[in-house]
Motif scaffolding. Sequence first.
Motif, short mmCIF file in Angstrom:
data_model
loop_
_atom_site.label_atom_id
_atom_site.label_comp_id
_atom_site.label_asym_id
_atom_site.label_seq_id
_atom_site.Cartn_x
_atom_site.Cartn_y
_atom_site.Cartn_z
N GLU A 1 -1.03 46.50 16.93
CA GLU A 1 -2.03 47.10 15.65
C GLU A 1 -0.55 47.07 14.38
OE1 GLU A 1 -4.40 47.28 15.01
OE2 GLU A 1 -5.60 47.57 16.95
N MET A 2 -0.41 46.02 14.21
CA MET A 2 1.42 45.88 12.70
C MET A 2 0.98 46.41 11.71
SD MET A 2 2.54 42.25 12.75
CE MET A 2 1.99 41.59 13.98
N HIS A 3 -0.40 46.69 10.94
CA HIS A 3 -1.33 47.95 9.90
C HIS A 3 -0.58 48.60 10.52
CE1 HIS A 3 -2.06 43.25 9.48
NE2 HIS A 3 -1.48 44.16 8.00
N GLN A 4 -1.24 49.35 11.50
CA GLN A 4 -1.16 50.92 11.66
C GLN A 4 0.15 51.33 12.02
OE1 GLN A 4 -3.74 52.08 11.62
NE2 GLN A 4 -3.66 54.24 12.48
N VAL A 5 1.39 50.60 12.68
CA VAL A 5 2.31 50.92 12.49
C VAL A 5 3.44 51.22 11.53
CG1 VAL A 5 5.04 50.12 13.29
CG2 VAL A 5 2.71 49.45 14.59
N ILE A 6 2.83 50.11 10.10
CA ILE A 6 3.87 50.16 9.34
C ILE A 6 2.82 51.65 8.56
CG2 ILE A 6 3.64 49.00 7.18
CD1 ILE A 6 3.71 46.40 8.64
N LYS A 7 1.90 51.79 8.73
CA LYS A 7 1.13 52.51 7.77
C LYS A 7 1.27 54.56 8.36
CE LYS A 7 -3.40 54.78 7.76
NZ LYS A 7 -4.89 54.79 7.90
N GLU A 8 1.76 54.16 9.61
CA GLU A 8 1.85 55.64 10.46
C GLU A 8 2.98 55.52 9.59
OE1 GLU A 8 0.06 57.72 12.45
OE2 GLU A 8 -1.18 56.67 12.75
N CYS A 9 4.35 54.69 9.67
CA CYS A 9 5.43 55.19 9.62
C CYS A 9 6.02 55.00 7.95
CB CYS A 9 6.55 53.81 9.20
SG CYS A 9 6.61 52.61 11.31
N SER A 10 4.67 54.82 7.07
CA SER A 10 5.08 55.76 5.37
C SER A 10 4.89 56.97 5.25
CB SER A 10 4.07 54.48 4.71
OG SER A 10 3.54 52.59 4.80
N ILE A 11 3.73 57.14 6.12
CA ILE A 11 3.88 58.61 6.91
C ILE A 11 4.43 59.76 6.73
CG2 ILE A 11 2.73 60.98 7.11
CD1 ILE A 11 -0.25 58.48 7.09
N ALA A 12 5.27 58.96 8.09
CA ALA A 12 5.58 59.50 8.46
C ALA A 12 7.67 59.53 8.49
CB ALA A 12 6.08 58.73 10.07
#
Lengths: 602, 426
Positions: A307-318
């Motif tokens: 889930e590439m977009h999920q990875v990017i999203k979670e990283c943006s938050i964390a």
Amino acid sequence: ISSCVFVVRKDQDIYVQTLRKLFNESHGIFIGLQRSEEEFAGKSRKTQLVQVSKNYRSVIRACMEDMHQAAVSARDPALHSQYSTQVSILSAMELIWNLCEILFVEAAVAGPLLLRLLDWVRLHVCDVDNMVREVLSSENPSKHELFWNVVDVFVLQGRMDEARHLLSKEASANPTSVNMCRILDDLMKKMPVPSLGNTQTLTEMELKWQHWHEECQRYLQDGTFASNSHMESICKILLGDENAILEKKELMTTWYHFLVTRLLYSHPTVKPMELRFYAQSSMDLFLGGESSPEPLDTILMAAFEFEMHQVIKECSIALSNWWFVAHLTDLLDHCKLLQSHNLYFGSNMREFLLLEYASGLFSHYSLWQLGVDYFDHCPEYGRVYLELHIERIPLNTEQKALKVLRICEQRQMHEQVRSICKIMAMKALRNNRLGSALSWSIRAKDAAFATLISDRFLKDYCEKGCFSDLDLIDNLGPSMLLSDRLTFLGKYREFHRLYGEKRFSEAAKLLLMLMTAHIAPCSFWMTLLTDALPLLEQKEVIFSAEQTYELMRCLEDLTAGKSDKQKFQDDDVETMKVEMLRLALARNLARVIVKEGTLEGS
Amino acid sequence: MASPAPPGHAHCPASLSLLARRRRAAAANQQRRRQAGGRSRREVVVVAAARAMEDVCAKFVSQKVSKARWRPLPAAALQPPDIFATGSWDNEDNRISIWSVGDLGSVGLNGEYQGEPQLLCDIRHSGDVMDMQFLDQERVVVASSTGNVTIFRHHQNNQTLSTNQRWEKAHYHVDRSASCGGAACTGVICNNPEVVTVGEDGRINLLRADQKDAVRTIDNADSSTLHAVTFLRTTEILTVNSIGQLKIWDLRQQRNEPSQIFSLTGDRVPLHCVDRHPNQQHIVATGGQDGMLSIWDIRQGTMPVSLLNAHEAEMWEVHFHPSNPDHLFTCSEDGSLWHWDTSTSVAEKPSFLHQGGRSTTYFSHNTINQSLVSAWLSNDPTKDRMEITNLIPNQTLSVNSLDILGPCLVYGTDAEAIYVNRHLFA
């Protein structure tokens, strides 16, 4: 009402001194990637992209090492913990990036996939390194209390050669277990591993694996290792016994280590798409409901689930920076993995993140120069962002202004070029640097401003009777044509030069031309006519009859234009000047008529 | 050797320590061509060379580097230079730093860091560092955007820097006493104990290192910004300004006027840097805003002898090699650093193109009277050759400054990195 003032910063990590290396060095890699030729097809393109990804990681690693050095040498405990936090953040960033590199950029297939994951775990699980070092450097490793722990670590990480090396030490130190050691060593040696090249097919590998697995099973069942619990547990691990592996939880420290070990001994030919099932169950088993997953776990899980977009999203938050997501997303975009995804705002995710990152750079006192290139590679909104940001750069020296100007000129940002030159011209004017001010307005092709400055020059001349900044005015060249007033200034100065060089007839012609061609502003005619006085009084006749008539007409035009009331107000000097001029003109006319008549007659 | 990687974050198997080693992969040769612009302008063909790149060490220093200068060697020194100074710009907190590239740090970290510059000491500097020159082995003169001129002393016994002398607002606009009245000091040149500075205020200051007050000041020496200054002889200086003029000032004369003015034709392109041939003092090189290199013969004419189309943006510095003046180095806002070489023997090579071991193209010009006329002044583009090499293959941000001494080159960039090449002619 609270009286606090908060400094709001867009991107907190931008202000960490050590991270500036990361921003600058990765900027070079980013530019390289944008320039890299897309025409590389298939394999060589992939090799190229993997190399780019490795370069990014090596920059993170270099930065991490610097930060670690800083932490070690920091005496202030607060500073030390700040650096240590940064080290762990960078470490996590590299961990995530590395996994993304394996799964998305390289897109490793069944077989090599496991080998890559093993490398990944070996590189990043280093809590046990101290223990390994301690045991290996002890005088008699096999008698060390942690000896079997180290053997287990090697087995869990699939480092068979090292594990066998230690086993041989145990065999030589403990004669009773020689036989057992030999059998275990043999099993380890024979363990089939997926090959990186195309030397064996997956089916071959699976067949070999099945065979080896059965052999291990036999030894376990016939109690070969029954007398040594350590070796028995190793044999169970080799068989992929989940409970046996989970018993070594402390040695693995993380669920993703557990996952990779589990895959190594039970599903060595795991396919990328099967990863998600094993990952989820490994995490559940490892955490055992005792602790909830942390952001890092969630991110890695999303990666395993592709889930590439999920990875990017979670990283943006964390993460507290945009650097990571911006660069990773850009790389994935170059891998053509993100095309289908459009945001409901902005253009697409890559551009959105790059814009965020670059805006952060622009908010920094010094890093703004890096931001320019990122905006350049945002096709949709980059230009607008750049235009808005570049005008807000404080210009404290001309050199800096020149650098900003160069950026604008290269991109044909005429509006910004004009505004920068105007700012600089205004500054110069305020500092009474008329020459510089004129140079800036010429560069901006700002006619109105050039006129304004030319008027200042002329006013100075009228007051002081001499020109300032001759070196500039004498060298106007073609730029003189920028404004009428500037042309006049240049020409008027030329008149003075000719006069100084005693080239009177040329000077006279030019002077007259300045008025008749209406280059000179009306307000300046009186000065010009006064300048004609010494020429009229020369021993030699300079103005021809025709020219003298023209001069007279100019004088009359000037005086006639004024109302009686104005005339009345003019002081005596002015009236006297007019009278003197009339007299001089009349005398000149008389002389020239005689002269011209004589010449024609002779 | 066991990896000294710190515990807790870095266990490096061989493959990755290789990766961590990285450091400037040499890029494929990129050929850049530029067409001749005007009548007297020569076409220049440059080849980006990968050859020298292996010898280059880079260090990211977390500040934009505006100046880099080698510390001068003591007379009769045989070893190459090993200490240099850098100054930063556009930082909230600018610094003067002293670096060592000696063998000092070679055993310090991993083997791969051998030769990487090591910071010896640094000190805060108020304002951007606009120019910097060593006065002698210990003292460095720094020009600031605040108008200050400061001499810093490097104490080599305990590796510290201290302020030795300061002229507050040596350059200023209308009101010197106003808090913001300073004008950027753009250039400084030393001939111990004399120091000459120029600035955005068009002023020329003649200072002495040991005197608090200026020896002489020429107010309004130039109506535009003076960008750089250099000594022509002990009593004469050369300045370049923002309207393309090169001026000679005779400091013995009390007149506040230049003794000679040279200028580029018509287009008034600002000149940013100037250097004089170390042996033949009539040969002067300048670099302009359009990246053009101009060579002047100040004995004759008022225009440059040759104009060479060079960089694509401002040329920030030009330097003749101090002991090998057939070589010249220029750096630019476009992120390139060029090595101009007129030393190639001209007699034997008949063809325009030379297929040598190095992928370099030669540019030809005049050979007549080769022994008498310097290669820099010959302007018949038919025979003589000039070999030009771009020393930076993957250029990005501006190269603001460079310095050469013996076989060593140092340069600093806006990408916050300093680079050292210790085997320039290898």
